[in-house]
Design a protein around this motif. Sequence first.
Motif, short mmCIF file in Angstrom:
data_model
loop_
_atom_site.label_atom_id
_atom_site.label_comp_id
_atom_site.label_asym_id
_atom_site.label_seq_id
_atom_site.Cartn_x
_atom_site.Cartn_y
_atom_site.Cartn_z
N PRO A 56 3.53 6.22 -6.59
CA PRO A 56 4.38 5.68 -7.66
C PRO A 56 4.01 4.28 -8.13
O PRO A 56 3.31 3.53 -7.43
CB PRO A 56 5.77 5.68 -7.01
N LEU A 57 4.49 3.96 -9.31
CA LEU A 57 4.45 2.60 -9.84
C LEU A 57 5.88 2.08 -9.75
O LEU A 57 6.78 2.60 -10.42
CB LEU A 57 3.96 2.62 -11.29
N THR A 58 6.10 1.08 -8.90
CA THR A 58 7.45 0.63 -8.54
C THR A 58 7.79 -0.70 -9.20
O THR A 58 7.03 -1.67 -9.10
CB THR A 58 7.56 0.47 -7.01
N TYR A 59 8.93 -0.74 -9.87
CA TYR A 59 9.41 -1.96 -10.52
C TYR A 59 10.09 -2.87 -9.50
O TYR A 59 10.91 -2.42 -8.69
CB TYR A 59 10.38 -1.62 -11.63
N CYS A 60 9.75 -4.17 -9.53
CA CYS A 60 10.35 -5.16 -8.62
C CYS A 60 11.43 -5.95 -9.37
O CYS A 60 11.17 -7.05 -9.88
CB CYS A 60 9.28 -6.11 -8.09
N LEU A 74 4.50 -2.67 -8.80
CA LEU A 74 3.57 -2.45 -7.69
C LEU A 74 2.97 -1.06 -7.79
O LEU A 74 3.69 -0.08 -7.99
CB LEU A 74 4.30 -2.56 -6.34
N LYS A 75 1.65 -0.96 -7.63
CA LYS A 75 1.01 0.35 -7.50
C LYS A 75 0.96 0.66 -6.01
O LYS A 75 0.29 -0.03 -5.24
CB LYS A 75 -0.40 0.34 -8.10
N ARG A 76 1.66 1.72 -5.59
CA ARG A 76 2.01 1.93 -4.20
C ARG A 76 1.00 2.78 -3.42
O ARG A 76 1.30 3.87 -2.92
CB ARG A 76 3.40 2.56 -4.13
N GLU A 77 -0.19 2.25 -3.22
CA GLU A 77 -1.18 2.95 -2.40
C GLU A 77 -0.78 2.97 -0.92
O GLU A 77 -1.34 3.73 -0.13
CB GLU A 77 -2.56 2.33 -2.57
N ASP A 78 0.20 2.14 -0.55
CA ASP A 78 0.71 2.17 0.82
C ASP A 78 1.40 3.49 1.12
O ASP A 78 1.60 3.84 2.30
CB ASP A 78 1.69 1.02 1.06
N LEU A 79 1.76 4.26 0.08
CA LEU A 79 2.42 5.54 0.27
C LEU A 79 1.44 6.71 0.30
O LEU A 79 1.83 7.86 0.48
CB LEU A 79 3.46 5.76 -0.83
N ASN A 80 0.16 6.41 0.13
CA ASN A 80 -0.88 7.42 0.28
C ASN A 80 -0.96 7.83 1.76
O ASN A 80 -0.66 7.03 2.65
CB ASN A 80 -2.21 6.82 -0.16
N HIS A 81 -1.36 9.07 2.04
CA HIS A 81 -1.49 9.51 3.43
C HIS A 81 -2.42 8.58 4.19
O HIS A 81 -3.48 8.19 3.68
CB HIS A 81 -2.03 10.94 3.48
N SER A 82 -2.04 8.20 5.38
CA SER A 82 -2.70 7.23 6.27
C SER A 82 -2.32 5.80 5.92
O SER A 82 -2.70 4.87 6.61
CB SER A 82 -4.22 7.38 6.29
N GLY A 83 -1.54 5.61 4.85
CA GLY A 83 -0.99 4.29 4.55
C GLY A 83 -1.88 3.35 3.79
O GLY A 83 -1.63 2.14 3.77
N ALA A 84 -2.91 3.87 3.12
CA ALA A 84 -3.78 2.99 2.34
C ALA A 84 -4.57 3.78 1.32
O ALA A 84 -4.64 5.00 1.36
CB ALA A 84 -4.75 2.24 3.26
N HIS A 85 -5.21 3.05 0.41
CA HIS A 85 -6.04 3.66 -0.62
C HIS A 85 -7.28 4.33 -0.05
O HIS A 85 -7.93 5.13 -0.72
CB HIS A 85 -6.48 2.58 -1.62
N LYS A 86 -7.64 4.04 1.19
CA LYS A 86 -8.87 4.54 1.78
C LYS A 86 -8.98 6.07 1.73
O LYS A 86 -10.07 6.62 1.65
CB LYS A 86 -8.98 4.07 3.23
N MET A 87 -7.85 6.76 1.77
CA MET A 87 -7.87 8.22 1.79
C MET A 87 -8.51 8.80 0.53
O MET A 87 -9.14 9.87 0.58
CB MET A 87 -6.44 8.75 1.96
N ASN A 88 -8.38 8.12 -0.62
CA ASN A 88 -8.95 8.64 -1.86
C ASN A 88 -10.45 8.86 -1.71
O ASN A 88 -11.00 9.89 -2.11
CB ASN A 88 -8.71 7.65 -3.01
N ASN A 89 -11.12 7.87 -1.15
CA ASN A 89 -12.57 7.91 -1.02
C ASN A 89 -13.02 8.87 0.08
O ASN A 89 -13.98 9.62 -0.11
CB ASN A 89 -13.07 6.49 -0.72
N VAL A 90 -12.34 8.88 1.22
CA VAL A 90 -12.81 9.73 2.32
C VAL A 90 -12.60 11.21 2.01
O VAL A 90 -13.36 12.06 2.49
CB VAL A 90 -12.18 9.35 3.68
N ILE A 91 -11.60 11.54 1.23
CA ILE A 91 -11.45 12.93 0.81
C ILE A 91 -12.67 13.36 0.00
O ILE A 91 -13.27 14.41 0.25
CB ILE A 91 -10.15 13.13 0.01
N GLY A 92 -13.04 12.55 -0.99
CA GLY A 92 -14.19 12.87 -1.82
C GLY A 92 -15.47 12.95 -1.02
O GLY A 92 -16.23 13.94 -1.11
N GLN A 93 -15.74 11.93 -0.20
CA GLN A 93 -16.98 11.92 0.57
C GLN A 93 -16.97 12.95 1.69
O GLN A 93 -18.02 13.53 2.02
CB GLN A 93 -17.25 10.53 1.14
#
Length: 408
Positions: A56-60, A74-93
């Motif tokens: 989500p994009l969260t209004y403060c 806030l762009k909420r990459e903390d809500l991505n699985h594992s708690g960070a943006h890192k999952m986006n890249n490791v799924i692809g790779q």
Amino acid sequence: MNDEGRFGQYGGSYIPEILYSSQQQLLKAYRDAMNDAAFIQLVKSEMQTFSGRPTPLTYCANLTKMLGGAQIYLKREDLNHSGAHKMNNVIGQGLLAKRMGKTRIIAETGAGQHGVASAIVAARLGLECTVYMGAHDIERQYPNVFWMKQLGATVVPVTTGAATLKDALDEALRDWSSSYEDTYYLIGTSCGCAPYPEMVAGFQSVIGEEVKEQSTQQFGKYPDRIYACVGGGSNACGIFLPFVGSDAELIGVEAGGRSDAPGDHAMRFHTDQARFGIAQGFATKFLQDEEGQLQPTHSISAGLDYVGVSPILADLEEQGKVRMTSASDIEVMEAFKLLTRHEGVIPALESAHAVAGGLREAAGMSPDQHIVISISGRGDKDIFNIAKALDDEPFTEFLQTYLKEESV
């Protein structure tokens, strides 16, 4: 980027001859995969059904009212699985490694989030996983080390050099040079030889693409400014690249650390300690001494103390398309407290750098302007460092009591 993986004068491939055929194999496999609609759909499906996108994009509302300036989101990459943006890249790779027939992945990690994400994907895809991590980073990010091990990964402590991310990357490269026939090197940031900078940034660009759609829906236009912390640069590339060429101003926030003295920070821009160099397979801005030796770095966050930076960001900054600033350790902790106490969002210390930069400038903007801050990860992993920085005696007493009771 040109066909040689260069971004202006940065990027390229400066690798040992033994890795050339493996790098060429990876380059071809990546190009083929990006032209395969079925593969791209598989990546999107995993991001949605396994990782939980879109985030989500969260209004403060509280911080916006408190500062009296721009509207803060806030762009909420903390809500991505594992708690960070890192999952986006490791799924692809990870899916690319499987497509290439590799049976083992190796990874380097600083804060541990990339290591955890790599271990998660390895478990999901049935791959063996080895993670290289600096011994110093292991000490300050042990919760992530614990989870890597539970996920079945082998965590290798690196004790050479400063025992941080740069040294872990060196060890991972040594492993790859002797095991490339069955091993895929899953780099966690947009650095390294081609095609890694382009590939990591490409998989991470889902962040910015979502912000485009979400900002248009929620406040009717693109953000006026976007802030992201910058270590190697994967989360920054991910949120920035879709907006290059738009009216949105893109601001990267580096680790200002304790001071601007050598070894006290990890700022690769606007300092005479950083200059063009070639190391770890690519060309970019590195913190170096006068003889070209890479310098030690410091950050309160383990994920921002890399000695170099993405060649993509180095080139964009040189072109004036990205503005770089920094936040000190003290500013980071103040920003962490503000966001946690007034919005109920607990950011990673890396992300708190972006929060510090964004809040610092938001107050001087007008209420009809909008900013988006990338919360690249959540703060669970940093609990020991945060408690130490806040001098939280009850937490220290709890740990001592717990360990004493467990040893009886």
